[in-house]
Design an enzyme around this catalytic site. Sequence first.
Site, PDB file in Angstrom:
ATOM      1  N   GLU B  50       8.721 -28.700 -29.682  1.00 27.64           N
ATOM      2  CA  GLU B  50       9.027 -29.775 -30.638  1.00 27.64           C
ATOM      3  C   GLU B  50       8.593 -31.151 -30.134  1.00 27.64           C
ATOM      4  O   GLU B  50       8.208 -32.018 -30.915  1.00 27.64           O
ATOM      5  CB  GLU B  50      10.517 -29.787 -30.976  1.00 27.64           C
ATOM      6  CG  GLU B  50      10.978 -28.618 -31.831  1.00 27.64           C
ATOM      7  CD  GLU B  50      11.413 -27.412 -31.009  1.00 27.64           C
ATOM      8  OE1 GLU B  50      11.173 -27.401 -29.770  1.00 27.64           O
ATOM      9  OE2 GLU B  50      11.976 -26.476 -31.594  1.00 27.64           O
ATOM     10  N   PHE B 112      26.824 -23.139 -33.933  1.00 28.52           N
ATOM     11  CA  PHE B 112      25.615 -22.729 -33.240  1.00 28.52           C
ATOM     12  C   PHE B 112      24.478 -23.689 -33.585  1.00 28.52           C
ATOM     13  O   PHE B 112      24.216 -23.967 -34.747  1.00 28.52           O
ATOM     14  CB  PHE B 112      25.239 -21.299 -33.638  1.00 28.52           C
ATOM     15  CG  PHE B 112      23.948 -20.842 -32.997  1.00 28.52           C
ATOM     16  CD1 PHE B 112      23.851 -20.699 -31.620  1.00 28.52           C
ATOM     17  CD2 PHE B 112      22.830 -20.565 -33.776  1.00 28.52           C
ATOM     18  CE1 PHE B 112      22.662 -20.298 -31.032  1.00 28.52           C
ATOM     19  CE2 PHE B 112      21.629 -20.159 -33.197  1.00 28.52           C
ATOM     20  CZ  PHE B 112      21.559 -20.019 -31.809  1.00 28.52           C
ATOM     21  N   GLN B 113      23.791 -24.167 -32.570  1.00 29.89           N
ATOM     22  CA  GLN B 113      22.690 -25.124 -32.702  1.00 29.89           C
ATOM     23  C   GLN B 113      23.100 -26.397 -33.446  1.00 29.89           C
ATOM     24  O   GLN B 113      22.296 -26.996 -34.159  1.00 29.89           O
ATOM     25  CB  GLN B 113      21.467 -24.473 -33.355  1.00 29.89           C
ATOM     26  CG  GLN B 113      20.856 -23.386 -32.468  1.00 29.89           C
ATOM     27  CD  GLN B 113      19.468 -22.953 -32.882  1.00 29.89           C
ATOM     28  OE1 GLN B 113      19.123 -22.979 -34.058  1.00 29.89           O
ATOM     29  NE2 GLN B 113      18.658 -22.545 -31.903  1.00 29.89           N
ATOM     30  N   LYS B 162      21.622 -27.626 -43.753  1.00 29.85           N
ATOM     31  CA  LYS B 162      20.987 -26.468 -44.375  1.00 29.85           C
ATOM     32  C   LYS B 162      21.440 -26.279 -45.823  1.00 29.85           C
ATOM     33  O   LYS B 162      20.631 -25.950 -46.694  1.00 29.85           O
ATOM     34  CB  LYS B 162      21.302 -25.214 -43.561  1.00 29.85           C
ATOM     35  CG  LYS B 162      20.517 -23.998 -44.021  1.00 29.85           C
ATOM     36  CD  LYS B 162      20.635 -22.846 -43.041  1.00 29.85           C
ATOM     37  CE  LYS B 162      19.681 -21.724 -43.455  1.00 29.85           C
ATOM     38  NZ  LYS B 162      19.736 -20.592 -42.520  1.00 29.85           N
ATOM     39  N   MET B 474       0.770 -42.108  -9.253  1.00 33.56           N
ATOM     40  CA  MET B 474       1.306 -43.463  -9.358  1.00 33.56           C
ATOM     41  C   MET B 474       2.566 -43.614  -8.496  1.00 33.56           C
ATOM     42  O   MET B 474       2.765 -44.641  -7.846  1.00 33.56           O
ATOM     43  CB  MET B 474       1.600 -43.813 -10.817  1.00 33.56           C
ATOM     44  CG  MET B 474       1.980 -45.267 -11.026  1.00 33.56           C
ATOM     45  SD  MET B 474       0.708 -46.412 -10.470  1.00 33.56           S
ATOM     46  CE  MET B 474      -0.149 -46.747 -12.011  1.00 33.56           C
TER      47      MET B 474
END
Lengths: 156, 564
Positions: B50, B112-113, B162, B474
């Site tokens: 993502e 969940f999630q 959802k 760096m």
Amino acid sequence: MDNERRVVSVIVINEASVLSRITDLFSARGYNIESLTVAPIPSSEYSRLTIVTSGESRVIEQITKQLHKLIPVLKVYEHTKLVEKEMALVKFTISTSLSDIEALSSSYNGKIVNANRDTVIVMVVDEPTRVSNFLSAIERFNPKEIVRSGSVALEQ
Amino acid sequence: MQLNGAQMVIEALKYEGVDTVFGYPGGAIMNVYDEIYKQDHFKHILTRHEQAAVHAAEGYAKVTGKVGVAMVTSGPGFTNAVTGLANAYMDSTPIVVISGQVPMSLIGTDAFQEIDAVGISRSCTKHNYLVTDASDLAHVLKEAFYLASSGRPGPVHVDIPKDVTAQLAEFEYPTSVSMQTYKPTTKGNARQIKKAIEAIAASKRPLLYLGGGIVNANASKSVREFAALTGIPAVETFMARGVMGASNPLLISMLGMHGSYAANMAMSETDLIIGLGARFDDRVTGKLSEFAKNAGVIHVDIDPASISKLVDATYPIVGDVALVTKEFLELAKEKIDSSKYEPWREMCEHFEQIHPLAYDDSSDTLKPQWVVERVGELLGKDANISTDVGQHQMWTAQYYPFDRPRQFISSGGLGTMGYGFPAALGVKRGDIERVSINITGDGSILMNIQELMTSVEQNLPVINIILNNHYLGMVRQWQTLFYDKRYAQTDLSVQPNFVKLVESFGGVGYDVSTKEEFDKALKDAVDADVVALINVTVERLENVLPMVPAGGSLFNMMLDDKDR
């Protein structure tokens, strides 16, 4: 560094999470909030926040500009000539010298607003510095609880 | 027209003219993906992470000037996207990120999630929305695109539960947006503009200080015209590379921590800074109290909060830098005499002559600066150049001959390693004709290496040029200079076989350690038209110079390794 105390009023759309947007901004950018009050503006879709803050003039300018940038913010007033009031409620046990307390509170626009068998509650409404004075004046009466409302303010 | 929430999302994207969505499906966003399956208005590009989807959307937005779109699911899908949002926020890139959320009835139950997505994105977006009713979707999405692309651009996040994507409601997409609380000022104050031009006319050593806002506002053309008309020299910030064009005689160079001696000296000697769409950040100014001490400041910016944030503006002008520059141009025609600044231009040229941007080339090992210059010689303006973050990024900013705005795509504000490759994918999608190069390091490339798959699958060839010094370069440089060579966790000697790695995904790979090999590899990679890794072994301990140590004064630079 001149750390000025400033009162800023913010008019915002009264919608979910708008208060978080304001407080997140203050914490994310390291600005102080001394007090914050918020309530809906009657018959409108807006709320008004009164924020007491402090900082150098550059910081105060940034605060007002950053507040302006938040999408739900309609207006930001950085007050210069203002009427500012704060309320405090103080609870005492009933055995305390009631007449002394009443006399003191009345000189700070206050009175006894509640009494029961064990306690009395005194309300004062005044400028924040005077509220502070009142609170130190009543220290010797051993208040059980104190609550301050934070400032509300209007431009003159 | 009655639609469900998922269909509304598709319709809105269609109305906004979106041709590409970068994303990754998951449980909470499945209703929307089901509608994506049924439509052919836009192409969905499946990244393999993502974070990469959001960076790709940003690369697409930066190269096209349009709003980039990414789509992710709830919970980890969203949290993976946060770095992308933060990156776009720091670089003022217009993107819209749509995330799924658990159904309304489960919000707040640790489902969940589930994660408080708008709570997280609040501090790294221009604005965000949690849509609680499908009937709000049309105006929310319209506003999201408008906010992302107007004023000071930035990312907007829309979180949709959802059940809202399944909910039926009336849909009518608004044709315009009117927001009571959001009205960016685009036209500069006429009196301030006049005063600014008078100040320029009165100044002896004015300096154009050009920032990324010019790219966002598509103002390069008028800025070049203004510079040409007035003969005022210019320095570019990192984000403004390409605005003036590398061969422009009035361009001194990039300024700041790794800016050129001449650019930093010009900034230290100017008597009037003409800041256009730049924000005086710490990597540009160095020590603020020593910064451009004798200069007045004209500061033009669309964002009032950028003005006098760090450096007090003598002439603050809030407005769109393209509109303001056009007005500058009109007034300058009568008021400004270019010949007046001739001694100042000579002084700037003198600065360039005494310490030009330079490196010691070597016949034994490839120098990273040579590689960047060579890409510039071979591809020049015909390539779009993305970078990751680190030494290679600074060498690219210093040595690539950027010729046009939107040619250089890099993570400036946030400094996100892993940005370059996915951004270069979005760049390729947005500008299919040009070669898309990602100049990267051996540290950064592994931070989104999974995008090799996206590149092959979607036929979006990106040529990754790894300036490989087997160090996290760096950080190693800072350890050399400021930590007494204690190389804590920066030795990257253990490495994959990059050639086999890219071949296993179906791309082409090259191990390169000479100039001849490099030329051949780059030519091959361009012809191969498939994702490539060119693994270039470069001088291990090369430092990015000149350098203004963090917190130091701009005029006090380390010019070469002897200055340590």
